[in-house]
Design an enzyme around this catalytic site. Structure first.
Site, PDB file in Angstrom:
ATOM      1  N   HIS A 630     -37.900   2.012 -22.927  1.00 56.33           N
ATOM      2  CA  HIS A 630     -36.870   1.966 -21.886  1.00 56.33           C
ATOM      3  C   HIS A 630     -37.009   0.738 -20.984  1.00 56.33           C
ATOM      4  O   HIS A 630     -36.082   0.405 -20.240  1.00 56.33           O
ATOM      5  CB  HIS A 630     -36.875   3.254 -21.056  1.00 56.33           C
ATOM      6  CG  HIS A 630     -38.019   3.374 -20.088  1.00 56.33           C
ATOM      7  ND1 HIS A 630     -39.162   4.092 -20.368  1.00 56.33           N
ATOM      8  CD2 HIS A 630     -38.193   2.881 -18.840  1.00 56.33           C
ATOM      9  CE1 HIS A 630     -39.978   4.031 -19.328  1.00 56.33           C
ATOM     10  NE2 HIS A 630     -39.419   3.300 -18.391  1.00 56.33           N
ATOM     11  N   ASP A 678     -39.798   6.826 -27.033  1.00 58.44           N
ATOM     12  CA  ASP A 678     -39.887   5.800 -25.985  1.00 58.44           C
ATOM     13  C   ASP A 678     -41.137   4.950 -26.196  1.00 58.44           C
ATOM     14  O   ASP A 678     -42.144   5.096 -25.482  1.00 58.44           O
ATOM     15  CB  ASP A 678     -39.902   6.471 -24.617  1.00 58.44           C
ATOM     16  CG  ASP A 678     -39.721   5.479 -23.476  1.00 58.44           C
ATOM     17  OD1 ASP A 678     -39.351   4.324 -23.764  1.00 58.44           O
ATOM     18  OD2 ASP A 678     -39.937   5.864 -22.321  1.00 58.44           O
ATOM     19  N   SER A 774     -44.081   2.146 -15.668  1.00 53.75           N
ATOM     20  CA  SER A 774     -43.537   2.417 -17.005  1.00 53.75           C
ATOM     21  C   SER A 774     -44.160   1.505 -18.051  1.00 53.75           C
ATOM     22  O   SER A 774     -44.321   0.300 -17.827  1.00 53.75           O
ATOM     23  CB  SER A 774     -42.026   2.230 -17.009  1.00 53.75           C
ATOM     24  OG  SER A 774     -41.393   3.233 -16.252  1.00 53.75           O
TER      25      SER A 774
END
Length: 827
Positions: A630, A678, A774
């Site tokens: 992402h 992901d 992330s």
């Protein structure tokens, strides 16, 4: 843009050069020739001095020489002026030119074989006629002052009849002007006069009967227009005969195209056997397949941007195909090896009468299976079972369908008994059941590109009892024996057979070994205490799926090497393993979100986008990083050029090693709505040096199917925000200890947690990852050898540090084969 370096199919109008005058001066009349004096008789040579005759010198700057020099000066001046003017025009055109490629069909002209020869009178006649029409259209439009020329590149026939004209246009626009690209196509379409009476799409374009629905026009880079020195026009009319298509180079550059044409009524199938190319996300190197003879963006069938050695084949929708191959900077072997063939068009769909017996009995597939199916395909299958109590079961291989929402379908849409579904690719099987004895199934390709081949098994099932007795129905639709529930093995592919099992564990005792003999001495530690692998006198035989120890003992587990477990008696499976280190320095770390020590997390990476910290990543080898998909969502973020990787860094902006990112590989099944799959790999432009091992080290990849236990302690690290309300991230690398959350609890909390995810944190919400973390690692230390394992990747969660909402991480152990596909050195 560069001016295309190729000859026009039809000669364009010459450029006029004004304000240059050349004066030609005629020389004067000939002067009379004077007779030489009569030579006296030769005297004998003696002491007598010969009297020198005075020769009258003619001055150099006489009138005749002046005229010659002045004329030469004027000629040189004219040549220089012409050259400078031509260079100015050429550079101006190169900088300010807009190029368009397009095609349309002329309905009332039949194709002649002579049209394939660009020098033939027939081709030149048609080309000149079309170019005159195009000139008239655009010189009388609002873009007349920008329009330069049109060129007909090819004339061909297709399966719809008539004549297909492929052309390109050039417009020269000053930098200060705004150029409307959409208007260029609109001008052409608006110039076609259609009849309201007969309601046909064929209209008149300055006397040409042009099919308005066939008009395609879009902008293109000039380098795509021609590949001088590497162009191939190939025509084939023998069905199923292989025609080779090969080219290679070891240095320099490759810029080639292949125009493939088949007989009318047939299609072209292109098979790629191997492709040697620099993988760079299609920025420079690529193989592009078009459904036309010109590089028109809207006709792209497929684009390959990384090397491949597996057979891939693609089918056109007509009898035309263009294959362009570009590799502008060949550092090692680059090239393509393949072939194409002419195939007939085939119908997709049938009427199927299922048998009375329950089970899968046959297969259906996408058109031209196992080739990638072409766009605009449509298949219809009608199923019928012999009894009203029997329904139709469809088992999709690496594919699934879900209810269609307001958005479009990227990978085909399905209509099943008047209900709409969208298809998507996954890495396991799913079963869809039609609770009716009659099934009307239709596949419609919504994508403009070719897509991966589909294989579906069909059969009957009992509507009242979808799964046989003593079977469990997975959420994927599969049926597995009840005895295999909660056994630690992912039989359902999505782990639905392993959810809601509580603390149940498979029995590991002597009686269990006797009833489940395959568990014993197979190289897998099925019991935590290793009972199943104790006192083994004989192992399974060696084959290509096993790992061979130094003492010739074979284990079923092919990836037994460097998994942290000593499977071989001599320990050869754990020798030579370089990933991660035992973290003795971590024993003094502060628990609960605190500053780290420099060099404490040597695999931690900060990814910067256009100079700013954006995401995290983990070092897994000298030149590869692992992060979250992402972080690279969208065309701008998926471009590796603005990204840099900062390694060996403790304080932001003070990295010990910085490298541009050369390549970004996002998992092909990544779902931006659910964050499933992901995961992404990043290749560095420059590998970090070996002498930095004290500050940069790779973390170990977990073994395939690694089992994790709730309550296990792990660490999260990153420069992200310290709480949800923060507006910017931390300057110093932060660390926090978290614990793995039971998968059942994780699913009950969020509801959309898949088998590719796991939860970690504390239920009080005091320790968690946040925005900016992330892609960073969830690092767990293995008790058996003290090595650090990349168990998870920071993915998503509800807010940051909220009570009862732990962080959700990508489960790395489910992606080990995918990682090895791109980083085989980790094997």
């Amino acid at each position: 843009m560069e001016k295309p370096n190729c000859d026009d199919s039809a000669k364009p109008a010459d450029l006029n050069v004004s304000n240059i005058s050349v004066q030609m001066v005629t020389p004067p009349e000939k002067l009379p020739v004077r007779k030489p004096p009569r030579r006296p008789p030769r005297k004998p040579i003696g002491k007598v001095k010969l009297k020198k005759k005075k020769v009258k010198k003619v001055p150099f700057w006489n009138i005749q020489n002046k005229i010659i020099l002045f004329t030469a000066f004027l000629i040189i001046l004219a040549v220089i002026t012409w050259t400078l003017l031509w260079l100015h025009i050429s550079q101006s055109e190169s900088k300010d030119a807009f190029y368009f490629v397009g095609l349309f069909r002329i309905a009332n002209i039949e194709f002649l074989p002579e049209y394939r020869q660009k020098e033939s009178r027939e081709f030149l006649s048609v080309a000149q006629n079309v170019q005159q029409v195009m000139n008239l259209v655009y010189t009388t439009s609002a873009f007349s002052k920008f329009y330069k020329k049109s060129v007909v590149a090819d004339v061909s026939n297709n399966n719809e009849g008539g004549l297909l004209v492929h052309f390109w246009l050039v417009f020269v626009v000053p930098h200060a002007k705004v150029f409307c690209e959409e208007c260029v196509a609109a001008i052409l379409k608006d110039s076609i006069q259609t009849s309201i009476v007969n309601r046909t799409s064929v209209g008149s374009l300055q006397g040409l009967a042009v099919d308005m629905d066939s008009v395609v026009l879009n902008g293109v880079s000039s380098f795509k227009l021609c590949y001088k020195g590497c162009a191939h026009d190939l025509y084939a009319d023998h069905p199923f005969q292989h025609f080779p298509l090969e080219i290679s180079a070891t240095s320099g550059h490759l810029m080639c195209h292949f125009k493939l044409t088949a007989s009318v009524g047939y299609l072209i199938r292109l098979s790629i056997v191997s492709l040697q190319i620099e993988a760079d996300n299609c920025i420079t190197d690529s193989l592009t397949i078009y459904d036309s003879l010109m590089p028109i963006k809207s006709t792209i069938l497929y684009r390959i941007c990384e090397p491949t050695r597996s057979l891939m084949s693609f089918v056109s929708t007509n009898n035309l195909m263009l294959v362009t191959f570009k590799s502008p900077r060949v550092r090692k072997l680059s090239g393509i090896r393949g072939y194409f063939e002419v195939i007939p068009e085939e119908k997709c769909g049938s009427t199927i009468l299922a048998k009375e017996s329950i089970g899968f009995e046959g297969k259906i597939s996408s058109p031209y299976f196992p080739s990638y199916y072409p766009p605009k395909c449509k298949c219809t299958w009608k199923f019928q079972t012999p009894l009203p109590s029997l329904g139709i079961a469809l088992k999709f291989h690496n594919y699934t369908i879900t209810k269609k929402n307001m958005k479009g379908c990227d990978h085909g849409w399905w209509e099943i008994n008047e209900h709409m579904y969208c298809g998507s690719y996954i890495d396991h099987q799913t079963v869809f059941r039609i609770a009716s004895s009659v099934g009307h199934v239709q596949l419609q390709c919504s994508s403009r590109l070719s897509d991966k081949p589909l294989l579906v098994e069909y059969g009957s099932y009992n509507i009242s009892q979808p799964c046989p007795a003593r079977h469990f129905r997975c959420s994927t639709g599969l049926c597995v024996p009840q005895a295999r529930r909660c056994d630690g093995i992912n039989d359902c592919f999505d782990e639905s057979d392993e959810l809601f099992c509580g603390m149940l564990k498979p029995a590991c005792n002597v009686s269990a070994f006797q009833s489940q003999a395959p568990l014993v001495c197979d190289g897998f530690r099925d019991c935590e205490d290793g009972q199943d692998e104790e006192n083994c006198t004989q192992r399974i035989p060696c084959n290509n799926q096993t790992f061979k120890c130094g003492n010739d003992v074979c284990f079923k587990k092919k990836n037994a090497k460097c998994d942290g477990t000593v499977d071989c008696p001599d320990g050869s499976d754990e020798k030579g393993c370089s990933c991660s280190r035992t973290a003795s320095s971590l024993l003094h770390r502060i628990i609960g979100g605190s500053d780290t020590q420099e060099g404490g997390w040597p695999w931690q990476v900060s990814l910067h986008f256009v100079g700013s910290a954006y995401c995290g990543a983990s070092v897994i080898s000298r030149e590869w990083l692992l992060s979250a998909a992402h972080c690279f969502q969208g065309s701008r973020l998926s471009d590796p050029r603005p990204w840099t990787a900062h390694l060996g860094m403790y304080i932001q902006g003070n990295a010990k090693f910085v490298s541009p990112v050369r390549r970004i590989v996002v998992h092909e099944y990544y779902n931006s709505q659910t964050f499933d799959y992901d995961i992404a790999l990043l290749q560095l432009s420059t590998a970090w040096p070996e002498n930095m091992k004290q500050l940069i080290q790779p973390i170990c990849i977990p073994p395939l199917g690694q089992k994790v236990h709730s309550g296990e302690k792990c660490w999260i690290t990153g420069w992200g925000r310290r709480n949800e309300a923060d507006s910017k991230g931390s300057t110093i690398l932060q660390q926090a200890e978290v614990e793995l959350i039971d998968q059942t609890l994780c699913v009950s909390t969020y509801g959309i947690v898949t088998a590719r995810m796991l939860c970690a944190g504390v239920m009080s919400g005091k320790r968690d990852a946040c925005k900016g973390d992330s892609g960073g690692p969830l690092s767990c230390q293995r008790k058996s050898d003290g090595k650090w394992i990349l168990t998870g990747i920071v993915s998503w969660g509800r807010g940051c540090g909220r009570a009862d909402f732990p962080g959700v991480y990508t489960r790395v152990s489910n992606f080990v084969p995918w990682i090895h596909r791109y980083v085989p050195s980790l094997l």
